[in-house]
Design a protein around this motif. Structure first.
Motif, mmCIF file in Angstrom:
data_model
loop_
_atom_site.group_PDB
_atom_site.id
_atom_site.type_symbol
_atom_site.label_atom_id
_atom_site.label_comp_id
_atom_site.label_asym_id
_atom_site.label_seq_id
_atom_site.Cartn_x
_atom_site.Cartn_y
_atom_site.Cartn_z
ATOM 1 N N HIS A 1 -30.228 6.399 8.155
ATOM 2 C CA HIS A 1 -29.038 6.459 9.017
ATOM 3 C C HIS A 1 -28.253 7.755 8.824
ATOM 4 O O HIS A 1 -27.320 8.019 9.572
ATOM 5 C CB HIS A 1 -28.097 5.285 8.704
ATOM 6 C CG HIS A 1 -28.638 3.950 9.076
ATOM 7 N ND1 HIS A 1 -28.651 3.464 10.360
ATOM 8 C CD2 HIS A 1 -29.205 2.985 8.313
ATOM 9 C CE1 HIS A 1 -29.185 2.265 10.391
ATOM 10 N NE2 HIS A 1 -29.535 1.941 9.159
ATOM 11 N N CYS A 2 -28.595 8.567 7.819
ATOM 12 C CA CYS A 2 -27.754 9.706 7.489
ATOM 13 C C CYS A 2 -27.842 10.808 8.556
ATOM 14 O O CYS A 2 -28.749 10.815 9.385
ATOM 15 C CB CYS A 2 -28.113 10.259 6.111
ATOM 16 S SG CYS A 2 -29.638 11.190 6.038
ATOM 17 N N LEU A 3 -26.885 11.740 8.505
ATOM 18 C CA LEU A 3 -26.819 12.788 9.528
ATOM 19 C C LEU A 3 -27.991 13.750 9.451
ATOM 20 O O LEU A 3 -28.339 14.380 10.451
ATOM 21 C CB LEU A 3 -25.499 13.562 9.382
ATOM 22 C CG LEU A 3 -24.231 12.815 9.778
ATOM 23 C CD1 LEU A 3 -23.004 13.643 9.439
ATOM 24 C CD2 LEU A 3 -24.237 12.476 11.256
ATOM 25 N N VAL A 4 -28.613 13.887 8.289
ATOM 26 C CA VAL A 4 -29.773 14.776 8.128
ATOM 27 C C VAL A 4 -30.996 13.914 7.822
ATOM 28 O O VAL A 4 -31.622 14.022 6.772
ATOM 29 C CB VAL A 4 -29.530 15.838 7.040
ATOM 30 C CG1 VAL A 4 -28.635 16.943 7.554
ATOM 31 C CG2 VAL A 4 -28.929 15.211 5.784
ATOM 32 N N GLU A 5 -31.327 13.056 8.775
ATOM 33 C CA GLU A 5 -32.443 12.121 8.595
ATOM 34 C C GLU A 5 -33.774 12.836 8.410
ATOM 35 O O GLU A 5 -34.682 12.335 7.752
ATOM 36 C CB GLU A 5 -32.510 11.140 9.779
ATOM 37 C CG GLU A 5 -33.162 11.660 11.046
ATOM 38 C CD GLU A 5 -32.404 12.784 11.732
ATOM 39 O OE1 GLU A 5 -33.067 13.675 12.283
ATOM 40 O OE2 GLU A 5 -31.169 12.754 11.719
ATOM 41 N N ASP A 6 -33.883 14.047 8.984
ATOM 42 C CA ASP A 6 -35.120 14.809 8.842
ATOM 43 C C ASP A 6 -35.312 15.285 7.402
ATOM 44 O O ASP A 6 -36.392 15.174 6.823
ATOM 45 C CB ASP A 6 -35.123 15.997 9.807
ATOM 46 C CG ASP A 6 -33.807 16.782 9.788
ATOM 47 O OD1 ASP A 6 -32.883 16.414 9.043
ATOM 48 O OD2 ASP A 6 -33.707 17.774 10.535
ATOM 49 N N VAL B 1 -41.974 25.498 17.903
ATOM 50 C CA VAL B 1 -41.241 24.734 18.908
ATOM 51 C C VAL B 1 -39.991 25.527 19.244
ATOM 52 O O VAL B 1 -39.272 25.973 18.348
ATOM 53 C CB VAL B 1 -40.861 23.332 18.391
ATOM 54 C CG1 VAL B 1 -39.883 22.661 19.348
ATOM 55 C CG2 VAL B 1 -42.086 22.463 18.228
ATOM 56 N N LYS B 2 -39.764 25.731 20.538
ATOM 57 C CA LYS B 2 -38.543 26.409 20.976
ATOM 58 C C LYS B 2 -37.484 25.380 21.338
ATOM 59 O O LYS B 2 -37.778 24.344 21.920
ATOM 60 C CB LYS B 2 -38.829 27.299 22.193
ATOM 61 C CG LYS B 2 -39.584 28.572 21.887
ATOM 62 C CD LYS B 2 -39.731 29.424 23.139
ATOM 63 C CE LYS B 2 -40.459 30.733 22.839
ATOM 64 N NZ LYS B 2 -40.624 31.551 24.056
ATOM 65 N N GLN B 3 -36.237 25.689 20.993
ATOM 66 C CA GLN B 3 -35.124 24.827 21.350
ATOM 67 C C GLN B 3 -33.954 25.672 21.837
ATOM 68 O O GLN B 3 -33.923 26.880 21.628
ATOM 69 C CB GLN B 3 -34.681 23.996 20.143
ATOM 70 C CG GLN B 3 -34.125 24.825 18.988
ATOM 71 C CD GLN B 3 -33.837 23.985 17.761
ATOM 72 O OE1 GLN B 3 -34.568 23.050 17.461
ATOM 73 N NE2 GLN B 3 -32.768 24.316 17.041
ATOM 74 N N GLN B 4 -33.030 25.017 22.511
ATOM 75 C CA GLN B 4 -31.840 25.710 22.996
ATOM 76 C C GLN B 4 -30.869 25.934 21.845
ATOM 77 O O GLN B 4 -30.552 25.003 21.103
ATOM 78 C CB GLN B 4 -31.153 24.879 24.077
ATOM 79 C CG GLN B 4 -31.891 24.836 25.409
ATOM 80 C CD GLN B 4 -31.791 26.143 26.160
ATOM 81 O OE1 GLN B 4 -32.760 26.889 26.277
ATOM 82 N NE2 GLN B 4 -30.616 26.440 26.682
ATOM 83 N N GLY B 5 -30.421 27.171 21.666
ATOM 84 C CA GLY B 5 -29.399 27.447 20.678
ATOM 85 C C GLY B 5 -28.022 27.168 21.250
ATOM 86 O O GLY B 5 -27.813 27.213 22.476
ATOM 87 N N VAL C 1 -19.865 25.615 15.476
ATOM 88 C CA VAL C 1 -19.130 25.321 14.245
ATOM 89 C C VAL C 1 -19.233 23.833 13.916
ATOM 90 O O VAL C 1 -19.420 23.438 12.752
ATOM 91 C CB VAL C 1 -17.656 25.756 14.368
ATOM 92 C CG1 VAL C 1 -16.837 25.229 13.203
ATOM 93 C CG2 VAL C 1 -17.557 27.279 14.442
ATOM 94 N N ARG C 2 -19.119 22.983 14.937
ATOM 95 C CA ARG C 2 -19.224 21.542 14.712
ATOM 96 C C ARG C 2 -20.612 21.170 14.186
ATOM 97 O O ARG C 2 -20.748 20.343 13.273
ATOM 98 C CB ARG C 2 -18.925 20.793 16.013
ATOM 99 C CG ARG C 2 -18.864 19.280 15.844
ATOM 100 C CD ARG C 2 -18.171 18.598 17.020
ATOM 101 N NE ARG C 2 -18.858 18.841 18.276
ATOM 102 C CZ ARG C 2 -18.344 19.515 19.300
ATOM 103 N NH1 ARG C 2 -17.113 20.034 19.191
ATOM 104 N NH2 ARG C 2 -19.006 19.695 20.409
ATOM 105 N N GLN C 3 -21.657 21.786 14.761
ATOM 106 C CA GLN C 3 -23.024 21.524 14.296
ATOM 107 C C GLN C 3 -23.197 21.928 12.833
ATOM 108 O O GLN C 3 -23.715 21.160 12.012
ATOM 109 C CB GLN C 3 -24.033 22.301 15.148
ATOM 110 C CG GLN C 3 -25.480 22.120 14.731
ATOM 111 C CD GLN C 3 -26.389 23.207 15.277
ATOM 112 O OE1 GLN C 3 -26.269 24.370 14.940
ATOM 113 N NE2 GLN C 3 -27.284 22.821 16.182
ATOM 114 N N ARG C 4 -22.755 23.148 12.492
ATOM 115 C CA ARG C 4 -22.940 23.641 11.128
ATOM 116 C C ARG C 4 -22.071 22.889 10.132
ATOM 117 O O ARG C 4 -22.438 22.733 8.963
ATOM 118 C CB ARG C 4 -22.669 25.149 11.082
ATOM 119 C CG ARG C 4 -23.675 25.953 11.920
ATOM 120 C CD ARG C 4 -25.100 25.475 11.676
ATOM 121 N NE ARG C 4 -26.061 26.016 12.598
ATOM 122 C CZ ARG C 4 -26.820 27.068 12.345
ATOM 123 N NH1 ARG C 4 -26.721 27.699 11.188
ATOM 124 N NH2 ARG C 4 -27.699 27.469 13.239
#
Length: 285
Positions: free
Chosen positions: A239-244, A266-270, A278-281
């Motif tokens: 359940h944690c925020l960094v499940e990976d 794998v490409k993703q949108q930055g 800031v919220r993500q980091r």
């Protein structure tokens, strides 16, 4: 005070050495990539996956999920393998209509409704895992020969993605593989900086960790053997925020070997909005 000075001296000494090691591993990887491809271009040995399941967790991804699913379905592995895509619609308001318009025998849509929906990415992935486990066992497939990958709703895999994962999983001790991550919208300044972070700094760090046997799994571009996930119980992701990150740690503690490859991505949108970045980091920290 003496202890603080010693710690500071150690950091000042080790940090440049660590950075030099990253540069050395990155340069060596680039220089030997072609030779490794030729060396590893051998026939299957019976350990690599025969079926690839690509899980796409989606929550209100109307704008991108159609292209992501189409790109995932188009991915192909070595001869004799098949690709299937499972989209976890985690209680979306808009995504169902997009998915309903995709008519493909390799696509499975798992719809989660309230009160079970929107309980985090880990729970969505666990629901996908249980569905794949059930379909695999019902079909008489060997879980050792099934790989489960995660590509986010805005992700695109390189054309050699599955072949590269298959190559590393020829080793029966390898329970999971993490591929390189790139940023798609690197034409923006913040996107370019994030691409530098993922494709250069994080890539070099993972190459070093691959040698040390400490590779970490990321949220995008992770692939695990179904049998390895089964050994972790009914809910491999937490359940944690960094499940990976936690999945990778649990696999290491369970004796699984995790490999990293820079030869597929794998490409993703930055995130190019400062507040969202800031919220993500902050969440990652």
């Amino acid at each position: 005070m003496t202890a603080i000075l010693l710690v500071g001296f150690a950091l000042l000494t080790l940090w440049p050495a660590y950075n030099l090691a990253l540069v050395a591993f990155s340069a060596s990887d680039s220089a030997t990539a072609g030779r490794r491809r030729r060396r590893d271009a051998i026939a299957p040995n019976g350990n690599e996956p025969l079926t690839f399941w690509i899980v796409v967790p989606a929550l209100n991804e109307e704008r991108v999920v159609g292209r992501t699913v189409g790109a995932a379905l188009a991915l192909s592995g070595p001869d004799g393998t098949r690709t299937r895509v499972l989209v976890v619609d985690d209680g979306s308001d808009d995504t169902p209509d997009v998915l309903a318009a995709i008519d493909h025998p390799g696509l499975t849509v798992l719809r989660r409704d309230f009160p079970n929906a929107r309980k985090g990415k880990g729970e969505a992935l666990n629901a996908a895992f249980r569905t794949i486990r059930e379909l695999t066992l019902a079909g008489g497939e060997d879980p050792d020969r099934v790989a489960v990958g995660v590509i986010d709703g805005d992700g695109r895999g390189s054309t050699n993605l599955l072949s590269e994962v298959s190559r590393l999983m020829r080793d029966p001790d390898v329970g999971a593989v993490q591929v390189r991550v790139r940023i798609h919208n690197r034409n923006k300044v913040l996107g370019a900086v994030q691409d530098l972070e993922f494709a250069a700094i994080a890539n070099a760090s993972q190459l070093l960790r691959d040698t040390a046997g400490t590779v970490g799994l990321g949220g995008n571009g992770q692939f695990a053997r179904l049998s390895s996930l089964i050994r972790l119980g009914n809910a491999p992701w937490s359940h944690c925020l960094v499940e990976d990150l936690e999945l990778g740690l649990r696999m290491h503690l369970n004796g699984e070997r995790i490999r990293y490859t820079s030869m597929a991505h794998v490409k993703q949108q930055g995130l190019v909005d400062v507040k969202r970045l800031v919220r993500q980091r902050t969440r990652w920290a």
